[in-house]
Design a protein around this motif. Structure first.
Motif, PDB file in Angstrom:
ATOM      1  N   ASP A  64      48.487  54.772  31.291  1.00 27.14           N
ATOM      2  CA  ASP A  64      48.052  56.474  31.466  1.00 27.14           C
ATOM      3  C   ASP A  64      47.522  55.966  32.717  1.00 27.14           C
ATOM      4  N   PRO A  65      47.518  56.113  34.076  1.00 24.96           N
ATOM      5  CA  PRO A  65      47.348  55.349  35.285  1.00 24.96           C
ATOM      6  C   PRO A  65      45.873  56.293  35.562  1.00 24.96           C
ATOM      7  N   VAL A  66      46.122  57.289  35.452  1.00 25.91           N
ATOM      8  CA  VAL A  66      44.315  57.600  35.217  1.00 25.91           C
ATOM      9  C   VAL A  66      43.577  57.775  34.793  1.00 25.91           C
ATOM     10  N   LYS A  67      43.677  57.024  33.297  1.00 30.49           N
ATOM     11  CA  LYS A  67      42.809  56.434  32.668  1.00 30.49           C
ATOM     12  C   LYS A  67      42.489  54.838  33.049  1.00 30.49           C
ATOM     13  N   ALA A  68      43.578  54.506  34.021  1.00 32.46           N
ATOM     14  CA  ALA A  68      43.360  53.090  34.222  1.00 32.46           C
ATOM     15  C   ALA A  68      42.366  52.876  35.091  1.00 32.46           C
ATOM     16  N   ASN A  69      42.749  53.546  36.587  1.00 33.73           N
ATOM     17  CA  ASN A  69      42.097  54.102  37.812  1.00 33.73           C
ATOM     18  C   ASN A  69      40.386  54.204  37.435  1.00 33.73           C
ATOM     19  N   ASN A  70      40.476  55.311  36.480  1.00 32.43           N
ATOM     20  CA  ASN A  70      38.652  55.742  35.492  1.00 32.43           C
ATOM     21  C   ASN A  70      37.895  54.594  35.620  1.00 32.43           C
ATOM     22  N   LEU A  71      38.749  53.564  34.461  1.00 34.33           N
ATOM     23  CA  LEU A  71      38.468  52.741  34.160  1.00 34.33           C
ATOM     24  C   LEU A  71      37.621  51.648  34.886  1.00 34.33           C
ATOM     25  N   ALA A  72      38.653  50.759  35.830  1.00 33.33           N
ATOM     26  CA  ALA A  72      38.206  50.381  36.987  1.00 33.33           C
ATOM     27  C   ALA A  72      37.192  51.136  38.053  1.00 33.33           C
ATOM     28  N   HIS A  73      37.427  51.889  38.195  1.00 36.46           N
ATOM     29  CA  HIS A  73      35.681  52.682  39.203  1.00 36.46           C
ATOM     30  C   HIS A  73      35.007  52.490  38.152  1.00 36.46           C
ATOM     31  N   ARG A  74      34.355  52.081  36.948  1.00 37.45           N
ATOM     32  CA  ARG A  74      33.886  52.472  35.995  1.00 37.45           C
ATOM     33  C   ARG A  74      33.442  51.114  36.413  1.00 37.45           C
ATOM     34  N   VAL A  75      33.777  49.901  36.051  1.00 29.55           N
ATOM     35  CA  VAL A  75      33.526  48.753  35.804  1.00 29.55           C
ATOM     36  C   VAL A  75      33.601  48.552  36.855  1.00 29.55           C
ATOM     37  N   ILE A  76      33.690  48.676  38.424  1.00 32.78           N
ATOM     38  CA  ILE A  76      32.845  48.735  40.234  1.00 32.78           C
ATOM     39  C   ILE A  76      31.663  49.140  40.271  1.00 32.78           C
ATOM     40  N   GLU A  77      31.919  50.219  39.537  1.00 36.15           N
ATOM     41  CA  GLU A  77      30.467  50.764  39.725  1.00 36.15           C
ATOM     42  C   GLU A  77      29.112  50.102  38.646  1.00 36.15           C
ATOM     43  N   GLN A  78      29.961  49.466  37.530  1.00 33.78           N
ATOM     44  CA  GLN A  78      29.026  48.620  37.259  1.00 33.78           C
ATOM     45  C   GLN A  78      28.433  47.643  38.463  1.00 33.78           C
ATOM     46  N   MET A  79      29.580  47.053  38.982  1.00 36.33           N
ATOM     47  CA  MET A  79      29.271  45.952  38.876  1.00 36.33           C
ATOM     48  C   MET A  79      28.301  45.871  40.334  1.00 36.33           C
ATOM     49  N   PHE A  80      28.794  46.469  41.256  1.00 44.56           N
ATOM     50  CA  PHE A  80      28.490  46.502  43.067  1.00 44.56           C
ATOM     51  C   PHE A  80      27.246  47.909  42.780  1.00 44.56           C
ATOM     52  N   SER A  81      26.831  48.909  42.252  1.00 45.35           N
ATOM     53  CA  SER A  81      26.461  49.878  42.022  1.00 45.35           C
ATOM     54  C   SER A  81      26.230  50.258  43.262  1.00 45.35           C
ATOM     55  N   ASP A  82      25.471  50.464  44.522  1.00 44.06           N
ATOM     56  CA  ASP A  82      25.380  50.325  45.521  1.00 44.06           C
ATOM     57  C   ASP A  82      25.145  49.893  46.770  1.00 44.06           C
ATOM     58  N   LYS A  83      25.223  47.931  45.981  1.00 43.08           N
ATOM     59  CA  LYS A  83      25.160  47.120  46.822  1.00 43.08           C
ATOM     60  C   LYS A  83      26.154  46.932  47.697  1.00 43.08           C
ATOM     61  N   ALA A  84      25.131  46.675  49.362  1.00 42.83           N
ATOM     62  CA  ALA A  84      26.664  46.159  50.218  1.00 42.83           C
ATOM     63  C   ALA A  84      25.442  45.521  50.718  1.00 42.83           C
ATOM     64  N   LEU A  85      26.354  44.239  51.855  1.00 44.79           N
ATOM     65  CA  LEU A  85      25.701  42.834  52.609  1.00 44.79           C
ATOM     66  C   LEU A  85      26.050  43.359  53.812  1.00 44.79           C
ATOM     67  N   THR A  86      25.651  43.021  54.787  1.00 43.95           N
ATOM     68  CA  THR A  86      26.150  43.706  56.312  1.00 43.95           C
ATOM     69  C   THR A  86      26.680  42.170  56.566  1.00 43.95           C
ATOM     70  N   LYS A  87      26.681  41.533  55.708  1.00 44.56           N
ATOM     71  CA  LYS A  87      28.809  40.495  56.349  1.00 44.56           C
ATOM     72  C   LYS A  87      29.138  40.092  56.114  1.00 44.56           C
ATOM     73  N   PRO A  88      30.262  39.651  56.261  1.00 42.65           N
ATOM     74  CA  PRO A  88      31.757  39.389  56.434  1.00 42.65           C
ATOM     75  C   PRO A  88      31.536  38.694  55.201  1.00 42.65           C
ATOM     76  N   SER A  89      33.063  39.355  54.374  1.00 40.31           N
ATOM     77  CA  SER A  89      33.198  38.679  52.780  1.00 40.31           C
ATOM     78  C   SER A  89      34.581  37.447  53.209  1.00 40.31           C
ATOM     79  N   HIS A  90      33.392  36.131  52.659  1.00 37.92           N
ATOM     80  CA  HIS A  90      34.369  34.793  52.397  1.00 37.92           C
ATOM     81  C   HIS A  90      35.322  34.995  51.344  1.00 37.92           C
ATOM     82  N   VAL A  91      36.419  34.981  51.089  1.00 36.67           N
ATOM     83  CA  VAL A  91      37.935  35.170  49.774  1.00 36.67           C
ATOM     84  C   VAL A  91      37.580  33.778  50.259  1.00 36.67           C
ATOM     85  N   ARG A  92      38.538  33.109  49.224  1.00 31.14           N
ATOM     86  CA  ARG A  92      38.531  31.520  48.909  1.00 31.14           C
ATOM     87  C   ARG A  92      39.618  31.898  47.548  1.00 31.14           C
TER      88      ARG A  92
END
Length: 368
Positions: A161-189
């Motif tokens: 069920d793609p809707v349920k999968a997307n909703n679950l991912a959204h909840r996890v991301i919200e739990q991880m980041f909440s309203d946090k954001a950094l004013t710099k470029p992300s360094h990805v490795r």
């Protein structure tokens, strides 16, 4: 006090051939030594000993393990110094940025007795040809296994069920980041947490996540959305300016196995075979994709088909691992030839010279 040691792979033997992420792993270094000289010339020993020396002096290090033999290493990085020492024969595709200024090429082959090697040229040539052929057979067999794995995935994709999968991912991301954001470029490795090796799959999940305060263990079946969730987490980190370590699947590098967010002390990873782990400390949380997003009864409805697929897949993986084991035997035979023709006193001189340069570089960095 000794520094911390992190372990991972920068390249692997995969269903898409030999797959290298060295370009990402080595990006941003200010000093990089490439040890050149072909196979079996002592690079791993030199790299290990330099890494051990730096760790004993309190520097954190990263060991880049060799997928052809996980007891060997393809490189070591000292992040604090932005310095690395790598086996040039393993790196293959890295383009130099500033030869002489950043990259230095060290010829290990000067320690060889060329007359001895010339007497063994037919043995060397034959074993190299056999080894190349054996690796190619391993890659073909892994590719066959991937096609079977795609059959396995399709069962669950058709019942996702793609809707349920997307909703679950959204909840996890919200739990991880909440309203946090950094004013710099992300360094990805990009790197690998594990690899297919001659002795079977090896992973460093526990080592890589030991300092994470929060760990998400994604459970599920093939095709249940685990890699898709990890890709969404990686994208969210980049959008919010958080650094991310993205760990690709050692079987199919187009899929992901883990994302580490160092600034949040958070890890989220595919915790199913062949790198299955279980919660064991505070801050560990299971995300069950099957329970959340797959139609109930899918396992039971397709039990016969799944059993057949699993058997065929496992047989191919065993066959591919056997090929890697045969390649390792050939490598060991080559190693014996080269060891007999190597002047280890010269190798030690080379190692001492590199270490002296590293010490001088570290001293310069300390005064900056």
């Amino acid at each position: 006090m000794a520094g911390k040691v992190r372990n991972f792979f920068a390249a692997g033997h995969t269903a898409r051939g030999y797959y290298s992420l060295f370009n990402s792993v080595l990006a941003g270094l200010d000093r990089l030594y490439f040890l050149i000289g072909g196979p079996c010339t002592g690079q791993s020993t030199i790299i290990k000993q330099i890494g051990d020396t730096m760790s004993s002096r309190g520097y954190d290090i990263e060991r880049l393990h060799c997928a052809s033999d996980d007891a060997s290493v393809d490189g070591v990085i000292v992040p604090e110094l932005k310095l690395g020492v790598v086996d040039g024969s393993a790196v293959r595709t890295v383009e130099p940025q500033a030869p002489g200024a950043i990259e230095e090429y060290v010829n290990i082959g000067v320690a060889w007795d060329l007359n001895q090697l010339r007497k063994q040229k037919e043995h060397i040539r034959t074993r190299n040809k056999q080894m190349t052929k054996t690796f190619q057979q391993a890659y073909k067999t892994f590719a066959d296994a991937l096609r079977i794995h795609d059959e396995w995935e399709k069962i669950y994709i058709d019942n996702l069920d793609p809707v349920k999968a997307n909703n679950l991912a959204h909840r996890v991301i919200e739990q991880m980041f909440s309203d946090k954001a950094l004013t710099k470029p992300s360094h990805v490795r990009h790197m690998f947490l594990g690899a297919a090796t001659p002795k079977g799959p090896v992973d460093f999940v526990q080592n890589l996540t030991e300092e994470m305060n929060k760990r998400y263990f994604i459970k599920g079946r093939p095709g249940s959305g685990k890699s898709s969730m990890l890709k969404k987490v990686a994208a969210a980190a980049k959008e919010r300016g958080f650094d991310a370590e993205i760990y690709h699947c050692g079987f199919d590098p187009h899929s992901l196995d883990m994302v580490l967010l160092p600034e949040l002390k958070t890890a989220i990873f595919d915790s199913t075979a062949p790198h299955e782990h279980f919660p064991e400390r505070e801050g560990d949380e299971v995300i069950d994709m099957y329970a959340h997003a797959i139609a109930p009864g899918t396992d039971e409805t397709h039990a016969t088909q799944i059993h057949d697929i699993r058997e065929r897949y496992s047989a191919k993986m065993r066959q591919a691992t056997s090929c890697l084991s045969q390649a390792k035997e050939l490598w060991d035979q080559l190693d014996a030839i080269y060891r007999h023709a190597t002047d280890f006193a010269k190798l030690k001189e080379i190692q001492t010279g590199i270490q002296a340069e590293i010490d001088a570089f570290a001293a310069e960095q300390a005064t900056v």
